[in-house]
Design a protein around this motif. Structure first.
Motif, PDB file in Angstrom:
ATOM      1  N   ASP A 162       3.878   1.094 -10.430  1.00  0.00           N
ATOM      2  CA  ASP A 162       4.908   1.801  -9.658  1.00  0.00           C
ATOM      3  C   ASP A 162       4.768   3.323  -9.695  1.00  0.00           C
ATOM      4  OD1 ASP A 162       5.989  -0.606  -8.919  1.00  0.00           O
ATOM      5  OD2 ASP A 162       7.679  -0.514 -10.325  1.00  0.00           O
ATOM      6  N   ASP A 163       4.384   3.866 -10.848  1.00  0.00           N
ATOM      7  CA  ASP A 163       4.301   5.328 -10.961  1.00  0.00           C
ATOM      8  C   ASP A 163       3.016   5.901 -10.355  1.00  0.00           C
ATOM      9  OD1 ASP A 163       2.665   4.246 -12.940  1.00  0.00           O
ATOM     10  OD2 ASP A 163       3.150   5.808 -14.411  1.00  0.00           O
ATOM     11  N   GLU A 164       2.125   5.025  -9.844  1.00  0.00           N
ATOM     12  CA  GLU A 164       0.864   5.494  -9.257  1.00  0.00           C
ATOM     13  C   GLU A 164       0.789   5.291  -7.751  1.00  0.00           C
ATOM     14  OE1 GLU A 164      -2.521   3.905 -11.341  1.00  0.00           O
ATOM     15  OE2 GLU A 164      -1.556   4.236 -13.288  1.00  0.00           O
ATOM     16  N   GLY A 165       1.876   4.789  -7.146  1.00  0.00           N
ATOM     17  CA  GLY A 165       1.865   4.549  -5.709  1.00  0.00           C
ATOM     18  C   GLY A 165       3.243   4.668  -5.114  1.00  0.00           C
ATOM     19  N   LYS A 166       3.349   4.252  -3.869  1.00  0.00           N
ATOM     20  CA  LYS A 166       4.625   4.276  -3.159  1.00  0.00           C
ATOM     21  C   LYS A 166       5.123   2.843  -3.014  1.00  0.00           C
ATOM     22  CE  LYS A 166       3.655   8.474  -0.588  1.00  0.00           C
ATOM     23  NZ  LYS A 166       3.496   9.083   0.723  1.00  0.00           N
ATOM     24  N   TRP A 167       6.388   2.650  -3.331  1.00  0.00           N
ATOM     25  CA  TRP A 167       6.996   1.332  -3.273  1.00  0.00           C
ATOM     26  C   TRP A 167       6.895   0.772  -1.861  1.00  0.00           C
ATOM     27  CZ3 TRP A 167      11.199  -0.472  -0.469  1.00  0.00           C
ATOM     28  CH2 TRP A 167      11.664  -1.735  -0.823  1.00  0.00           C
ATOM     29  N   ALA A 168       6.640  -0.540  -1.756  1.00  0.00           N
ATOM     30  CA  ALA A 168       6.530  -1.196  -0.456  1.00  0.00           C
ATOM     31  C   ALA A 168       7.055  -2.619  -0.555  1.00  0.00           C
ATOM     32  CB  ALA A 168       5.077  -1.201   0.012  1.00  0.00           C
ATOM     33  N   GLY A 224       5.480  -4.355  -4.125  1.00  0.00           N
ATOM     34  CA  GLY A 224       4.520  -3.716  -5.002  1.00  0.00           C
ATOM     35  C   GLY A 224       4.165  -2.347  -4.484  1.00  0.00           C
ATOM     36  N   ALA A 225       4.025  -1.424  -5.404  1.00  0.00           N
ATOM     37  CA  ALA A 225       3.642  -0.065  -5.021  1.00  0.00           C
ATOM     38  C   ALA A 225       2.220  -0.077  -4.481  1.00  0.00           C
ATOM     39  CB  ALA A 225       3.742   0.863  -6.223  1.00  0.00           C
ATOM     40  N   ILE A 226       1.990   0.731  -3.463  1.00  0.00           N
ATOM     41  CA  ILE A 226       0.665   0.826  -2.849  1.00  0.00           C
ATOM     42  C   ILE A 226       0.124   2.228  -3.060  1.00  0.00           C
ATOM     43  CG2 ILE A 226      -0.601   0.774  -0.655  1.00  0.00           C
ATOM     44  CD1 ILE A 226       1.280  -1.445   0.250  1.00  0.00           C
ATOM     45  N   GLY A 227      -1.109   2.285  -3.540  1.00  0.00           N
ATOM     46  CA  GLY A 227      -1.797   3.550  -3.761  1.00  0.00           C
ATOM     47  C   GLY A 227      -3.296   3.326  -3.641  1.00  0.00           C
ATOM     48  N   ARG A 228      -4.068   4.356  -3.917  1.00  0.00           N
ATOM     49  CA  ARG A 228      -5.528   4.241  -3.865  1.00  0.00           C
ATOM     50  C   ARG A 228      -6.025   3.211  -4.867  1.00  0.00           C
ATOM     51  NH1 ARG A 228      -7.759   5.805   0.561  1.00  0.00           N
ATOM     52  NH2 ARG A 228      -6.809   7.694   1.288  1.00  0.00           N
TER      53      ARG A 228
END
Length: 158
Positions: free
Chosen positions: A33-39, A16-20
């Motif tokens: 996905d478009d709001e964070g970095k893939w992890a 899952g993408a990780i972001g604020r």
């Protein structure tokens, strides 16, 4: 890590993408996905207790708070983690003795129950693969020992 609850399945991969976190700007979250970095985080349950588990995590990526975020996204925040909702009773019957039991554990280990027992990386100059191992500190081991004796059945001061 010591997490609340039990992963299902007990071993697997979390992606899952990780972001604020849009609701709590001081923490991170699994976001679109478009709001964070893939992890990607691999986990393996190594022991289970009544309401907690010990899990080993292996990271494919290195995002901010990755283990804490991915564990919480699965409904299993790290024991004692105030930022990601692991600092309060998460499962089981609430009650005075049980709440006191976990409050004592949070006093023994006043931070998330996460320990990097093995780190490895390639040396930036020589390219040599380096590995470092470290045993968990005494408070971490003490909390684990108490949980193994029975969650909420004994005193954390044992």
């Amino acid at each position: 890590a010591i997490v609340w609850g039990h992963f299902s399945p007990p071993n697997g991969t979390i992606e899952g993408a990780i972001g604020r976190d849009p609701h709590h700007r001081q923490r991170m979250a699994v976001v679109p996905d478009d709001e964070g970095k893939w992890a990607r985080t691999h986990y393996e349950t190594v022991e289970a207790h009544a309401h907690t588990s010990v899990a080993e995590f292996k990271l494919e990526t290195g995002r901010t708070h990755q283990i804490r975020v991915h564990a919480r996204a699965q409904g299993h925040p790290l024991l004692g983690d105030p930022k990601y909702d692991g600092h309060r009773l998460r499962s089981g019957t609430p009650g005075g003795a049980r709440e006191d039991f976990f409050a004592d554990l949070f006093d023994i280990l006043p931070h998330p129950a996460l320990h990097a027992y093995r780190l490895g990386f390639d040396h930036p100059t020589t390219g040599e693969r380096l590995h470092f191992d470290a045993a968990p500190p005494p408070p971490w081991r003490r909390v684990l020992r108490v949980l193994r004796q029975g969650e909420g059945e004994g005193a954390a001061g044992d």
